[in-house]
Scaffold this active site. Structure first.
Site, PDB file in Angstrom:
ATOM      1  N   LYS A  78       0.820  -1.216   0.000  1.00  0.00           N
ATOM      2  CA  LYS A  78       0.000   0.000   0.000  1.00  0.00           C
ATOM      3  C   LYS A  78       0.855   1.268   0.000  1.00  0.00           C
ATOM      4  O   LYS A  78       0.608   2.200  -0.774  1.00  0.00           O
ATOM      5  CB  LYS A  78      -0.935  -0.013   1.208  1.00  0.00           C
ATOM      6  CG  LYS A  78      -1.960   1.101   1.216  1.00  0.00           C
ATOM      7  CD  LYS A  78      -3.041   0.873   2.253  1.00  0.00           C
ATOM      8  CE  LYS A  78      -2.537   0.962   3.664  1.00  0.00           C
ATOM      9  NZ  LYS A  78      -1.926  -0.222   4.242  1.00  0.00           N
ATOM     10  N   THR A  80       4.000   1.517  -0.947  1.00  0.00           N
ATOM     11  CA  THR A  80       4.700   1.530  -2.233  1.00  0.00           C
ATOM     12  C   THR A  80       3.799   2.087  -3.331  1.00  0.00           C
ATOM     13  O   THR A  80       4.230   2.893  -4.165  1.00  0.00           O
ATOM     14  CB  THR A  80       5.173   0.106  -2.590  1.00  0.00           C
ATOM     15  OG1 THR A  80       5.966  -0.404  -1.521  1.00  0.00           O
ATOM     16  CG2 THR A  80       5.988   0.103  -3.865  1.00  0.00           C
ATOM     17  N   ARG A 101       2.224   8.411   6.957  1.00  0.00           N
ATOM     18  CA  ARG A 101       2.511   8.339   8.391  1.00  0.00           C
ATOM     19  C   ARG A 101       3.995   8.051   8.620  1.00  0.00           C
ATOM     20  O   ARG A 101       4.683   7.512   7.753  1.00  0.00           O
ATOM     21  CB  ARG A 101       1.694   7.222   9.042  1.00  0.00           C
ATOM     22  CG  ARG A 101       0.201   7.463   9.050  1.00  0.00           C
ATOM     23  CD  ARG A 101      -0.536   6.247   9.571  1.00  0.00           C
ATOM     24  NE  ARG A 101      -0.361   5.108   8.682  1.00  0.00           N
ATOM     25  CZ  ARG A 101      -0.615   3.849   9.020  1.00  0.00           C
ATOM     26  NH1 ARG A 101      -1.032   3.557  10.238  1.00  0.00           N
ATOM     27  NH2 ARG A 101      -0.449   2.875   8.157  1.00  0.00           N
ATOM     28  N   LYS A 112       7.342  -6.297  11.007  1.00  0.00           N
ATOM     29  CA  LYS A 112       7.002  -5.649   9.748  1.00  0.00           C
ATOM     30  C   LYS A 112       8.211  -5.131   8.984  1.00  0.00           C
ATOM     31  O   LYS A 112       8.235  -5.118   7.765  1.00  0.00           O
ATOM     32  CB  LYS A 112       6.031  -4.494  10.018  1.00  0.00           C
ATOM     33  CG  LYS A 112       5.433  -3.877   8.770  1.00  0.00           C
ATOM     34  CD  LYS A 112       4.406  -2.815   9.135  1.00  0.00           C
ATOM     35  CE  LYS A 112       3.802  -2.181   7.905  1.00  0.00           C
ATOM     36  NZ  LYS A 112       2.837  -1.121   8.245  1.00  0.00           N
ATOM     37  N   ALA A 280      -3.652   1.710  12.619  1.00  0.00           N
ATOM     38  CA  ALA A 280      -5.037   1.590  12.145  1.00  0.00           C
ATOM     39  C   ALA A 280      -5.787   0.483  12.861  1.00  0.00           C
ATOM     40  O   ALA A 280      -7.007   0.496  12.890  1.00  0.00           O
ATOM     41  CB  ALA A 280      -5.064   1.352  10.648  1.00  0.00           C
ATOM     42  N   PHE A 308      -3.648  -0.465   6.939  1.00  0.00           N
ATOM     43  CA  PHE A 308      -4.231  -1.792   6.784  1.00  0.00           C
ATOM     44  C   PHE A 308      -5.359  -1.798   5.745  1.00  0.00           C
ATOM     45  O   PHE A 308      -5.383  -0.988   4.829  1.00  0.00           O
ATOM     46  CB  PHE A 308      -4.674  -2.347   8.131  1.00  0.00           C
ATOM     47  CG  PHE A 308      -3.531  -2.551   9.092  1.00  0.00           C
ATOM     48  CD1 PHE A 308      -2.406  -3.267   8.717  1.00  0.00           C
ATOM     49  CD2 PHE A 308      -3.554  -2.009  10.371  1.00  0.00           C
ATOM     50  CE1 PHE A 308      -1.343  -3.452   9.583  1.00  0.00           C
ATOM     51  CE2 PHE A 308      -2.495  -2.190  11.247  1.00  0.00           C
ATOM     52  CZ  PHE A 308      -1.394  -2.910  10.856  1.00  0.00           C
ATOM     53  N   PHE A 388       3.632  -8.425  -9.066  1.00  0.00           N
ATOM     54  CA  PHE A 388       4.763  -9.226  -8.591  1.00  0.00           C
ATOM     55  C   PHE A 388       5.279 -10.056  -9.763  1.00  0.00           C
ATOM     56  O   PHE A 388       4.530 -10.411 -10.681  1.00  0.00           O
ATOM     57  CB  PHE A 388       4.338 -10.148  -7.440  1.00  0.00           C
ATOM     58  CG  PHE A 388       4.376  -9.504  -6.090  1.00  0.00           C
ATOM     59  CD1 PHE A 388       5.251  -9.949  -5.097  1.00  0.00           C
ATOM     60  CD2 PHE A 388       3.545  -8.443  -5.790  1.00  0.00           C
ATOM     61  CE1 PHE A 388       5.286  -9.360  -3.844  1.00  0.00           C
ATOM     62  CE2 PHE A 388       3.566  -7.848  -4.540  1.00  0.00           C
ATOM     63  CZ  PHE A 388       4.440  -8.300  -3.565  1.00  0.00           C
ATOM     64  N   TRP A 417       7.023  -0.775  -8.443  1.00  0.00           N
ATOM     65  CA  TRP A 417       8.173  -1.300  -7.695  1.00  0.00           C
ATOM     66  C   TRP A 417       9.373  -1.434  -8.631  1.00  0.00           C
ATOM     67  O   TRP A 417      10.496  -1.089  -8.262  1.00  0.00           O
ATOM     68  CB  TRP A 417       7.829  -2.663  -7.074  1.00  0.00           C
ATOM     69  CG  TRP A 417       8.870  -3.147  -6.104  1.00  0.00           C
ATOM     70  CD1 TRP A 417       8.901  -2.965  -4.750  1.00  0.00           C
ATOM     71  CD2 TRP A 417      10.059  -3.887  -6.434  1.00  0.00           C
ATOM     72  NE1 TRP A 417      10.029  -3.537  -4.211  1.00  0.00           N
ATOM     73  CE2 TRP A 417      10.756  -4.107  -5.221  1.00  0.00           C
ATOM     74  CE3 TRP A 417      10.603  -4.373  -7.621  1.00  0.00           C
ATOM     75  CZ2 TRP A 417      11.966  -4.809  -5.172  1.00  0.00           C
ATOM     76  CZ3 TRP A 417      11.819  -5.066  -7.569  1.00  0.00           C
ATOM     77  CH2 TRP A 417      12.472  -5.276  -6.358  1.00  0.00           C
TER      78      TRP A 417
END
Length: 568
Positions: A78, A80, A101, A112, A280, A308, A388, A417
């Site tokens: 998210k 990214t 954030r 994480k 969140a 999230f 991906f 990415w």
């Protein structure tokens, strides 16, 4: 050692190869004058919004929210995607500000890892952003614990306010995952150490000070909100506030510089505000109002994220942040990956690299639920498929087909990415088309899920039924009495902030997909009078997380060159 040409660069290797611009050049690109920015080294600055001439008189740009499906160990990307979309909008000629954030140290050293995007869609300098940054979280931790100390000190020196030590609700905080501090006994060791009582710690990102910080519009509003925070009750259940303790002014002093938004840049040299960081799953999950509103005055487009999945992050963004700050989102991007959708469809993590259209179709129910939920707020949505390398064309085609035919939304494959803005230009164009459409989704425009005047219990039930598809909510009589007492005290108009697992629509983290007719158990409620919402704790969620069996901290170290390894 030379880089293997066949092996893709890691996030940190990409970040270290980037040639960052000086922060004054980024500020100039954003339209921020010299007198308004305060450099923290060459590549980070604090922005004094009061020194930007006529800022509040400017028209607002378009606000774009990036949210996602329920997270899985397969990853969704998210942040990214937020960075990639911001770069993509800039690439097609839109003046853009990204608002994110700040990462918490707890997850960075827990499970994480770093939180600054990835690949060629990153904000930099990523090491500093993830570790201490400009000290905002330390300031918030200190301000919170100053109040804790002043409460105990007030009790020690005679307790003129008559605080019932059994009813002190203000806990302490630490920006680290430490389960041993969830419940403690304090002031042990004799008369000189005070009056022993039960106490405990939350993680800093769950602090009401963090919530107040992120919802305050300026220093005056910050101090007023801090003063309204309830720290405990007297024997006759009269609420005692931080203002009663005479702590709010000193707390504001500690937060004075922290309240200024932090300016950094993407790998492509586009400006980003990174400021504030409530979780969140246990808080409201959005960056600061100050940064978001400033971004809207400085840019044509502001791209921000909510933590999230959309069931937690987007719902709170709409029902708390937008309600409190008067924001109107123009469009929503819902991020999904083939891998994560297959995991929602029942595929174990070690088999996600294989094409599995049946499991993918099953997992798409999770995405569909989020699309339906976002529409209930009157906002147009689009799906961003975060590409991906193991994805197949058939899998992308299936997602696009189901999104179009069953969910009524477009789905765009994004390769940010690997390609940066080039991989999100199509998504950027589609987002602009949604945001600049002459008519809102259903002709009614943006709206919150429930009105202020709805009873608190009914608000929580509506969230559970409409967003989580639960059959009902349950709570013991003590919790029901708390709802009643909070309303009787004049707080019935507040919105609800649900503390719940992020991994499922239910309160069972292992129940993936799109469960229905489950029951949401309410364990406790916490009144955040300063922030202006009611925290409803559901299921087994913890406001002080613990470290996993093998924490990320075991792999974080300095290499012989003094560079950080293992954080990303």
């Amino acid at each position: 050692m030379a880089q293997d040409p066949k092996k893709p660069l890691s996030d940190i290797e990409i970040a270290r190869q980037a040639k960052m611009q000086r922060i004054d050049a980024i500020a100039e690109k954003a339209g921020i004058p010299d007198e308004a920015f305060e450099p923290y080294g060459k590549h980070i600055a604090k922005i004094d919004l009061d020194k930007i001439p006529g800022l509040q008189d400017r028209p607002d740009g378009k606000l774009i929210l990036v949210t996602a499906i329920n997270p899985t160990p397969a990853g969704e990307g998210k942040t990214t995607t937020t960075v990639g979309l911001g770069d993509g909008l800039a690439a097609i000629g839109k003046k853009t500000m990204i608002c994110l954030r700040e990462p918490s140290l707890g997850p960075c050293f827990g499970v994480k890892g770093g939180a600054a995007g990835g690949g060629y869609a990153q904000i930099v300098p990523m090491e500093q952003i993830n570790l201490h940054f400009t000290g905002d979280f330390h300031a918030i931790t200190s301000a919170h614990n100053l109040l804790s100390a002043m409460i105990d000190n007030h009790i020690y020196w005679g307790n003129a306010l008559g605080i019932d030590t059994r009813r002190v609700t203000w806990r302490r905080v630490l920006d680290m995952n430490d389960r041993s501090l969830r419940a403690i006994n304090s002031s042990l060791g004799g008369v000189s150490n005070g009056f022993p009582r039960e106490d405990g710690f939350d993680i800093t990102v769950a602090s009401e000070v963090m919530a107040v910080f992120c919802l305050a519009k300026d220093l005056a509003d910050l101090e007023e909100r801090l003063g309204k925070m309830i720290i405990g009750y007297t024997r006759d259940k009269k609420a005692i506030t931080a203002a009663d303790i005479k702590a709010s002014s000193a707390m504001t002093v500690l937060l004075k510089d922290a309240l200024k938004p932090n300016l950094v840049q993407t790998l492509e040299g586009n400006p980003a505000f990174v400021h504030g960081g409530p979780f969140a799953n246990i808080a409201h999950g959005c960056n600061s109002v100050a940064a978001t509103k400033a971004g809207l005055k400085l840019a044509d487009y502001v791209v921000t994220e909510a933590g999230f999945g959309a069931d937690l992050g987007a719902e709170k963004f709409f029902d708390i942040k937008c309600r409190k700050a008067g924001l109107t989102p123009a469009a929503v991007v819902i991020v999904a990956t083939v891998r994560a959708l297959k995991m929602h469809g029942g595929v174990p993590k070690d088999q996600l690299g294989k094409e599995n259209l049946e499991a993918l179709r099953k997992g798409l129910a999770n995405l569909g639920r989020h699309v339906e939920n976002v529409r209930k707020f009157g906002v147009s949505a689009i799906v961003g498929i975060n590409h991906f390398i193991a994805d197949t064309p058939a899998e992308h085609e299936l997602i696009a087909q189901v999104c179009k035919e069953q969910f009524g939304v477009d789905a765009v494959v994004c390769s940010h990415w690997a390609e940066g803005s080039k991989g999100t230009e199509e998504l950027a164009r589609r987002v602009v088309a949604l945001a600049e459409a002459p008519h809102p989704l259903d002709g009614r425009g943006f709206r919150t899920l429930y009105p202020d005047e709805m009873p608190l219990w009914d608000k929580m039930k509506l969230i559970a039924k409409e967003i989580y598809r639960a059959a009902d909510i349950i709570a013991d009589q003590k919790v029901r009495d708390q709802f009643r007492d909070i309303e009787a005290a004049g707080f019935g108009h507040l919105p609800i902030c649900v503390a719940k697992t992020q991994y499922s629509f239910s309160t069972d983290p292992n129940h993936r997909g799109a469960p229905v007719d489950h029951v949401v158990p309410i364990r406790e409620v916490r009144l955040s009078a300063g922030a202006g919402f009611l925290v409803v704790v559901c299921g087994e969620i913890m406001t002080m997380p613990g470290l996993p069996r093998v924490p990320s901290a075991e792999f974080i170290r300095l290499d012989p060159k003094g560079q950080i390894e293992g954080l990303f």
